[in-house]
Design an enzyme around this catalytic site. Structure first.
Site, mmCIF file in Angstrom:
data_model
loop_
_atom_site.group_PDB
_atom_site.id
_atom_site.type_symbol
_atom_site.label_atom_id
_atom_site.label_comp_id
_atom_site.label_asym_id
_atom_site.label_seq_id
_atom_site.Cartn_x
_atom_site.Cartn_y
_atom_site.Cartn_z
ATOM 1 N N LYS A 153 2.951 -50.340 -30.843
ATOM 2 C CA LYS A 153 1.816 -50.483 -32.141
ATOM 3 C C LYS A 153 1.561 -50.101 -31.827
ATOM 4 O O LYS A 153 0.399 -49.622 -33.279
ATOM 5 C CB LYS A 153 1.168 -52.382 -32.003
ATOM 6 N N ARG A 162 -3.488 -62.838 -31.087
ATOM 7 C CA ARG A 162 -3.055 -62.512 -30.625
ATOM 8 C C ARG A 162 -2.302 -64.493 -29.622
ATOM 9 O O ARG A 162 -1.710 -64.619 -28.654
ATOM 10 C CB ARG A 162 -3.345 -62.612 -29.359
ATOM 11 N N ARG A 214 4.793 -44.484 -19.670
ATOM 12 C CA ARG A 214 3.692 -44.365 -20.157
ATOM 13 C C ARG A 214 2.902 -43.915 -18.625
ATOM 14 O O ARG A 214 1.972 -43.124 -18.038
ATOM 15 C CB ARG A 214 3.450 -45.428 -20.256
ATOM 16 N N ARG A 239 -3.950 -47.441 -16.852
ATOM 17 C CA ARG A 239 -4.643 -48.879 -16.912
ATOM 18 C C ARG A 239 -3.981 -49.970 -15.668
ATOM 19 O O ARG A 239 -2.961 -49.995 -15.395
ATOM 20 C CB ARG A 239 -4.064 -49.243 -17.992
ATOM 21 N N ARG A 265 2.146 -60.029 -18.966
ATOM 22 C CA ARG A 265 1.805 -59.671 -20.189
ATOM 23 C C ARG A 265 3.134 -60.010 -20.546
ATOM 24 O O ARG A 265 2.748 -60.291 -22.457
ATOM 25 C CB ARG A 265 1.616 -58.436 -20.405
HETATM 26 P P1 ADP Z 1 -0.524 -54.318 -24.352
HETATM 27 O O1 ADP Z 1 0.282 -54.544 -25.967
HETATM 28 O O2 ADP Z 1 0.273 -53.047 -24.696
HETATM 29 O O3 ADP Z 1 -0.704 -55.090 -23.297
HETATM 30 P P2 ADP Z 1 -3.590 -54.097 -25.333
HETATM 31 O O4 ADP Z 1 -4.546 -52.694 -25.154
HETATM 32 O O5 ADP Z 1 -3.297 -54.512 -26.539
HETATM 33 O O6 ADP Z 1 -2.432 -53.888 -24.688
HETATM 34 O O7 ADP Z 1 -4.236 -55.124 -24.064
HETATM 35 C C1 ADP Z 1 -4.697 -55.431 -22.933
HETATM 36 C C2 ADP Z 1 -4.905 -56.807 -22.162
HETATM 37 O O8 ADP Z 1 -6.522 -56.560 -23.240
HETATM 38 C C3 ADP Z 1 -4.112 -57.884 -22.334
HETATM 39 O O9 ADP Z 1 -3.087 -58.088 -21.802
HETATM 40 C C4 ADP Z 1 -5.135 -58.676 -22.853
HETATM 41 O O10 ADP Z 1 -5.377 -59.124 -20.930
HETATM 42 C C5 ADP Z 1 -6.971 -58.048 -23.675
HETATM 43 N N1 ADP Z 1 -5.819 -58.645 -24.865
HETATM 44 C C6 ADP Z 1 -6.212 -57.465 -25.553
HETATM 45 N N2 ADP Z 1 -6.330 -58.515 -26.939
HETATM 46 C C7 ADP Z 1 -6.418 -59.501 -27.116
HETATM 47 C C8 ADP Z 1 -6.650 -61.048 -27.610
HETATM 48 N N3 ADP Z 1 -6.341 -60.594 -28.783
HETATM 49 N N4 ADP Z 1 -6.830 -62.175 -26.934
HETATM 50 C C9 ADP Z 1 -6.878 -61.853 -25.895
HETATM 51 N N5 ADP Z 1 -6.647 -60.943 -24.881
HETATM 52 C C10 ADP Z 1 -6.720 -59.883 -25.089
#
Ligand code: ADP
Length: 204
Positions: free
Chosen positions: A13, A88, A127, A139, A150
């Site tokens: 993404k 999400r 990564r 991270r 996740r």
């Molecule tokens: P990825 O999609 O690779 O898991 P992101 O950087 O998008 O990584 O998100 C990392 C973390 O941030 C998620 O695992 C979650 O804990 C939190 N997070 C991100 N976006 C949301 C969201 N829209 N709602 C709730 N938690 C979120």
């Protein structure tokens, strides 16, 4: 043009959102980046978000929505945006619909990047290895155990959004297992079709 990128962690993404944002001249808004910035800034909401993120759980809707909507109201989103990692949950999707409707706006397209679980695990491991090699910060949630959580969180809480947007007629699915440049071409085709179909003066 207002786009949402949907897909499990590691589906690509962010890579695609960055490319599309640069090409179309609209900002790439990553919920993960916004949340990590809040955590790093020691803002009170950051502390609440930090533990959930470290576990691979979702941060509570109200916290994420406050951060994302404040950013969406920024001065650089007039021509659109690409949202990555938001919404999400169904509650977040409904809140986004309301937020846009209140401003007389709507989403143009939701692009799903499909990927197989084993590829997600391999990509995140790569990564990590790359971050170590480049001495970049890793991270805290990019390890095998949290990644499994996740992926599970995505399947349980985020994948219902696919039906939500399919019913709205704005879901487009792309094979995220294709090479990066081919995924990009597929997204370009979707965006091109949107621009052709767009009714003059409609604001999506
Ligand atoms: P990825 O999609 O690779 O898991 P992101 O950087 O998008 O990584 O998100 C990392 C973390 O941030 C998620 O695992 C979650 O804990 C939190 N997070 C991100 N976006 C949301 C969201 N829209 N709602 C709730 N938690 C979120």
């Amino acid at each position: 043009m207002r786009l949402v990128m949907l897909g499990p962690p590691g589906a690509g993404k962010s890579t695609q959102a960055q490319r599309a944002a640069a090409k179309y001249g609209i900002p790439h808004l990553s919920a993960g980046v916004l949340l990590r910035t809040a955590v790093a800034s020691d803002a009170p909401v950051g502390a609440l978000a930090k533990d959930a993120m470290a576990r691979g759980d979702l941060v509570p809707d109200d916290i994420v929505q406050a951060i994302v909507f404040e950013r969406l109201d920024g001065p650089d989103t007039h021509n659109g945006f690409i949202l990555d990692g938001f919404p999400r949950t169904i509650a977040q999707a409904k809140a986004l619909d309301r937020f846009l409707r209140d401003r007389g706006l709507g989403l143009g397209a939701v692009i799903e990047l499909k990927a197989k679980d084993h590829a997600l695990v391999e990509r995140i491991a790569a990564r990590n290895a790359n971050a170590v090699a480049c001495r970049e910060p890793r991270r805290i949630d990019d390890n095998a155990e949290v990644l499994r959580s996740r992926i599970h969180t995505y399947q349980r809480q985020t994948s219902p959004l696919l039906d939500y947007y399919r019913r709205q007629g704005i879901l487009h699915s792309v094979d995220g297992m294709l090479p990066i440049a081919e995924v990009e071409q597929e997204i370009d085709r979707i965006v091109a079709r949107l621009q052709i179909e767009r009714v003059p003066d409609s604001d999506v």
